[in-house]
Motif scaffolding. Structure first.
Motif, PDB file in Angstrom:
ATOM      1  N   GLY A 127      23.514  48.788  50.198  1.00 56.64           N
ATOM      2  CA  GLY A 127      22.555  47.891  49.602  1.00 56.64           C
ATOM      3  C   GLY A 127      23.223  47.259  47.643  1.00 56.64           C
ATOM      4  O   GLY A 127      22.229  47.277  46.645  1.00 56.64           O
ATOM      5  N   ASN A 128      24.605  47.150  47.779  1.00 58.80           N
ATOM      6  CA  ASN A 128      25.166  46.932  46.669  1.00 58.80           C
ATOM      7  C   ASN A 128      25.277  45.260  47.064  1.00 58.80           C
ATOM      8  O   ASN A 128      25.422  44.814  47.748  1.00 58.80           O
ATOM      9  CB  ASN A 128      26.758  47.435  46.336  1.00 58.80           C
ATOM     10  N   PRO A 129      24.931  44.119  45.571  1.00 57.82           N
ATOM     11  CA  PRO A 129      25.114  43.370  45.162  1.00 57.82           C
ATOM     12  C   PRO A 129      26.429  42.728  45.703  1.00 57.82           C
ATOM     13  O   PRO A 129      26.888  42.828  45.186  1.00 57.82           O
ATOM     14  CB  PRO A 129      24.850  42.572  43.710  1.00 57.82           C
ATOM     15  N   VAL A 130      26.218  41.785  46.536  1.00 59.66           N
ATOM     16  CA  VAL A 130      27.897  41.337  47.172  1.00 59.66           C
ATOM     17  C   VAL A 130      27.312  39.728  46.760  1.00 59.66           C
ATOM     18  O   VAL A 130      26.120  38.568  47.620  1.00 59.66           O
ATOM     19  CB  VAL A 130      28.146  41.725  48.617  1.00 59.66           C
ATOM     20  N   MET A 131      28.478  38.534  46.763  1.00 53.64           N
ATOM     21  CA  MET A 131      27.981  36.918  46.983  1.00 53.64           C
ATOM     22  C   MET A 131      29.393  37.193  47.747  1.00 53.64           C
ATOM     23  O   MET A 131      30.206  36.932  47.691  1.00 53.64           O
ATOM     24  CB  MET A 131      28.611  36.212  45.265  1.00 53.64           C
ATOM     25  N   ILE A 132      28.767  36.093  48.856  1.00 55.29           N
ATOM     26  CA  ILE A 132      29.841  34.969  50.307  1.00 55.29           C
ATOM     27  C   ILE A 132      29.936  34.403  49.693  1.00 55.29           C
ATOM     28  O   ILE A 132      29.053  32.997  49.507  1.00 55.29           O
ATOM     29  CB  ILE A 132      29.352  35.560  51.156  1.00 55.29           C
ATOM     30  N   MET A 149      47.311  33.869  54.470  1.00 61.46           N
ATOM     31  CA  MET A 149      48.992  33.512  54.220  1.00 61.46           C
ATOM     32  C   MET A 149      49.090  32.578  52.883  1.00 61.46           C
ATOM     33  O   MET A 149      49.915  32.417  52.835  1.00 61.46           O
ATOM     34  CB  MET A 149      49.901  33.040  55.690  1.00 61.46           C
ATOM     35  N   SER A 150      48.317  32.018  53.433  1.00 61.47           N
ATOM     36  CA  SER A 150      48.260  30.669  52.839  1.00 61.47           C
ATOM     37  C   SER A 150      47.014  30.565  51.478  1.00 61.47           C
ATOM     38  O   SER A 150      48.214  29.689  50.174  1.00 61.47           O
ATOM     39  CB  SER A 150      48.170  28.814  53.155  1.00 61.47           C
ATOM     40  N   LEU A 151      46.613  31.465  51.188  1.00 56.81           N
ATOM     41  CA  LEU A 151      45.314  30.891  49.753  1.00 56.81           C
ATOM     42  C   LEU A 151      45.096  32.349  49.373  1.00 56.81           C
ATOM     43  O   LEU A 151      45.441  33.487  49.935  1.00 56.81           O
ATOM     44  CB  LEU A 151      44.393  30.489  50.216  1.00 56.81           C
ATOM     45  N   ILE A 152      45.019  32.359  47.855  1.00 55.05           N
ATOM     46  CA  ILE A 152      43.993  32.973  47.077  1.00 55.05           C
ATOM     47  C   ILE A 152      43.321  32.950  46.841  1.00 55.05           C
ATOM     48  O   ILE A 152      42.585  31.912  45.814  1.00 55.05           O
ATOM     49  CB  ILE A 152      45.638  33.608  45.866  1.00 55.05           C
ATOM     50  N   ALA A 153      42.445  33.451  46.815  1.00 54.10           N
ATOM     51  CA  ALA A 153      40.745  33.127  45.935  1.00 54.10           C
ATOM     52  C   ALA A 153      40.652  34.503  45.453  1.00 54.10           C
ATOM     53  O   ALA A 153      40.843  36.008  45.499  1.00 54.10           O
ATOM     54  CB  ALA A 153      39.548  32.990  47.655  1.00 54.10           C
ATOM     55  N   ARG A 154      39.903  33.676  43.788  1.00 58.66           N
ATOM     56  CA  ARG A 154      39.607  34.827  43.265  1.00 58.66           C
ATOM     57  C   ARG A 154      38.093  35.014  42.273  1.00 58.66           C
ATOM     58  O   ARG A 154      37.839  33.440  42.608  1.00 58.66           O
ATOM     59  CB  ARG A 154      40.523  35.353  42.185  1.00 58.66           C
ATOM     60  N   ALA A 155      37.397  36.049  42.286  1.00 58.72           N
ATOM     61  CA  ALA A 155      36.283  35.427  41.368  1.00 58.72           C
ATOM     62  C   ALA A 155      35.655  36.154  40.133  1.00 58.72           C
ATOM     63  O   ALA A 155      36.585  37.177  39.792  1.00 58.72           O
ATOM     64  CB  ALA A 155      35.302  35.534  42.569  1.00 58.72           C
ATOM     65  N   TYR A 156      35.300  35.776  38.706  1.00 59.60           N
ATOM     66  CA  TYR A 156      35.133  36.248  37.967  1.00 59.60           C
ATOM     67  C   TYR A 156      33.808  36.927  37.304  1.00 59.60           C
ATOM     68  O   TYR A 156      32.981  35.487  37.629  1.00 59.60           O
ATOM     69  CB  TYR A 156      35.667  35.959  36.778  1.00 59.60           C
ATOM     70  N   GLN A 157      33.381  37.937  36.984  1.00 59.62           N
ATOM     71  CA  GLN A 157      31.704  37.395  36.254  1.00 59.62           C
ATOM     72  C   GLN A 157      31.353  38.746  34.869  1.00 59.62           C
ATOM     73  O   GLN A 157      32.577  39.449  35.116  1.00 59.62           O
ATOM     74  CB  GLN A 157      31.133  38.043  37.564  1.00 59.62           C
ATOM     75  N   ASN A 158      31.386  37.733  33.621  1.00 56.82           N
ATOM     76  CA  ASN A 158      31.540  37.324  33.165  1.00 56.82           C
ATOM     77  C   ASN A 158      33.126  38.016  31.875  1.00 56.82           C
ATOM     78  O   ASN A 158      33.290  38.817  31.349  1.00 56.82           O
ATOM     79  CB  ASN A 158      31.082  39.745  32.409  1.00 56.82           C
ATOM     80  N   GLY A 159      33.861  37.256  32.827  1.00 53.86           N
ATOM     81  CA  GLY A 159      35.211  37.293  32.693  1.00 53.86           C
ATOM     82  C   GLY A 159      36.290  38.212  33.251  1.00 53.86           C
ATOM     83  O   GLY A 159      36.826  38.250  32.887  1.00 53.86           O
ATOM     84  N   VAL A 160      35.533  39.495  34.143  1.00 51.12           N
ATOM     85  CA  VAL A 160      36.071  40.390  34.380  1.00 51.12           C
ATOM     86  C   VAL A 160      36.487  39.764  36.287  1.00 51.12           C
ATOM     87  O   VAL A 160      35.524  39.650  36.437  1.00 51.12           O
ATOM     88  CB  VAL A 160      35.863  41.464  34.733  1.00 51.12           C
ATOM     89  N   SER A 164      37.547  42.777  46.013  1.00 55.62           N
ATOM     90  CA  SER A 164      36.747  42.038  47.524  1.00 55.62           C
ATOM     91  C   SER A 164      35.955  43.358  47.555  1.00 55.62           C
ATOM     92  O   SER A 164      35.481  44.193  47.720  1.00 55.62           O
ATOM     93  CB  SER A 164      37.893  41.230  48.161  1.00 55.62           C
ATOM     94  N   ALA A 165      34.609  42.556  48.546  1.00 56.16           N
ATOM     95  CA  ALA A 165      33.548  43.532  49.504  1.00 56.16           C
ATOM     96  C   ALA A 165      33.998  43.610  50.320  1.00 56.16           C
ATOM     97  O   ALA A 165      34.215  42.697  51.290  1.00 56.16           O
ATOM     98  CB  ALA A 165      31.936  42.956  48.966  1.00 56.16           C
ATOM     99  N   TYR A 166      33.450  44.522  51.342  1.00 59.65           N
ATOM    100  CA  TYR A 166      33.759  44.917  52.355  1.00 59.65           C
ATOM    101  C   TYR A 166      32.791  44.680  53.628  1.00 59.65           C
ATOM    102  O   TYR A 166      32.087  45.403  53.237  1.00 59.65           O
ATOM    103  CB  TYR A 166      34.751  45.987  53.176  1.00 59.65           C
ATOM    104  N   MET A 167      32.539  43.694  54.261  1.00 62.19           N
ATOM    105  CA  MET A 167      31.244  43.079  54.633  1.00 62.19           C
ATOM    106  C   MET A 167      31.180  43.567  56.674  1.00 62.19           C
ATOM    107  O   MET A 167      32.304  43.254  57.096  1.00 62.19           O
ATOM    108  CB  MET A 167      31.095  41.739  54.272  1.00 62.19           C
ATOM    109  N   TYR A 189      34.447  34.139  51.678  1.00 58.17           N
ATOM    110  CA  TYR A 189      34.993  35.367  51.157  1.00 58.17           C
ATOM    111  C   TYR A 189      33.656  35.975  50.207  1.00 58.17           C
ATOM    112  O   TYR A 189      33.296  35.614  50.209  1.00 58.17           O
ATOM    113  CB  TYR A 189      36.416  34.872  49.919  1.00 58.17           C
ATOM    114  N   ALA A 190      34.297  37.353  50.274  1.00 55.13           N
ATOM    115  CA  ALA A 190      33.341  37.848  49.955  1.00 55.13           C
ATOM    116  C   ALA A 190      32.990  39.428  48.542  1.00 55.13           C
ATOM    117  O   ALA A 190      34.869  39.606  48.714  1.00 55.13           O
ATOM    118  CB  ALA A 190      32.244  38.925  50.636  1.00 55.13           C
ATOM    119  N   PHE A 191      33.023  39.070  47.734  1.00 58.67           N
ATOM    120  CA  PHE A 191      32.756  39.432  46.476  1.00 58.67           C
ATOM    121  C   PHE A 191      31.543  40.799  45.777  1.00 58.67           C
ATOM    122  O   PHE A 191      30.602  40.310  45.786  1.00 58.67           O
ATOM    123  CB  PHE A 191      33.329  38.573  44.807  1.00 58.67           C
TER     124      PHE A 191
END
Length: 223
Positions: A127-132, A149-160, A164-167, A189-191
């Motif tokens: 029940g935790n909020p997640v963004m996909i 192997m080729s890309l790195i994805a990151r997400a920030y909220q309020n600068g933090v 990663s979320a496990y869906m 990607y899920a966060f």
């Protein structure tokens, strides 16, 4: 339309950045006190509402001075997929699109081409909020490889940076699928969100380069 808006930005947003929230604008050789009017001004791009936030994800609001509307440079640049920087030596707002010769050139990341397609807010099994976030990537290298192997994805909220979320449900990562040179596929990607309503800044760049070959960024609202 996007090119017209970019022309508008380069022509007048440099002026806007010099006006502080108290309504003081610095001229070349003097200062002038102005009255800034805040009237809940909204911005849309191609009919879609633009969520204007600063580098830390906090909301920022356009304002008007003597009938002229001023927009926050960084917020609008982020909405248009532009990079923005401040040159204090020349007092200049620097806007770049990665490569000025092509509208889509900023989507090139090293040997890959990436577009950030969409994002949706959901919940994990606890029940935790997640963004996909859904992206499309094309392998323009000369070797078979996968997104993981080729890309790195990151997400920030309020600068933090977000974890990663496990869906399990409603999610198709596809990042481990190998692509032949020239092939394309969608990846997700899920966060884990921090529980606030602050916007999420997403970025993706080439692995093992620390972003030296460019990046693709996009800001999403939560909800």
């Amino acid at each position: 339309m996007k090119r017209d808006v970019r022309s508008f930005l380069s022509g007048c947003l440099v002026t806007a950045v010099a006006i502080s929230l108290t309504g003081t604008v610095a001229a070349t050789v003097a200062q002038k006190t102005l009255t800034a009017d805040y009237n809940n001004i909204k911005v849309t791009l191609d009919g879609q509402s633009v969520n204007l936030v600063d580098a830390n994800g906090a909301a920022v609001e356009p304002f008007a001075v003597s009938g002229t509307t001023y927009l926050p440079v960084r917020a609008v640049a982020n909405a248009l997929g532009l990079n923005v920087a401040w040159d204090g030596n020349t007092q200049t707002v620097v806007l770049t699109s990665g490569n000025n010769t092509s509208e889509n050139s900023s989507n090139n990341i090293g040997d890959y081409y990436v577009t950030v397609d969409s994002a949706k807010t959901t919940e994990d099994r606890d029940g935790n909020p997640v963004m996909i976030v859904t992206c499309t990537w094309t392998n323009n290298s000369d070797e078979t490889t996968s997104a993981v192997m080729s890309l790195i994805a990151r997400a920030y909220q309020n600068g933090v940076e977000l974890d990663s979320a496990y869906m399990i449900d409603d999610f198709d990562s596809n990042t481990m699928t190998n692509l032949r040179p020239g092939a394309s596929t969608q990846v997700q990607y899920a966060f884990e969100l921090d529980g606030s309503s602050s916007a999420v800044e997403f970025e993706v760049f080439e692995a093992f380069t620390a972003g030296d070959t460019g990046s693709v960024t996009k800001t999403f609202t939560v909800g």
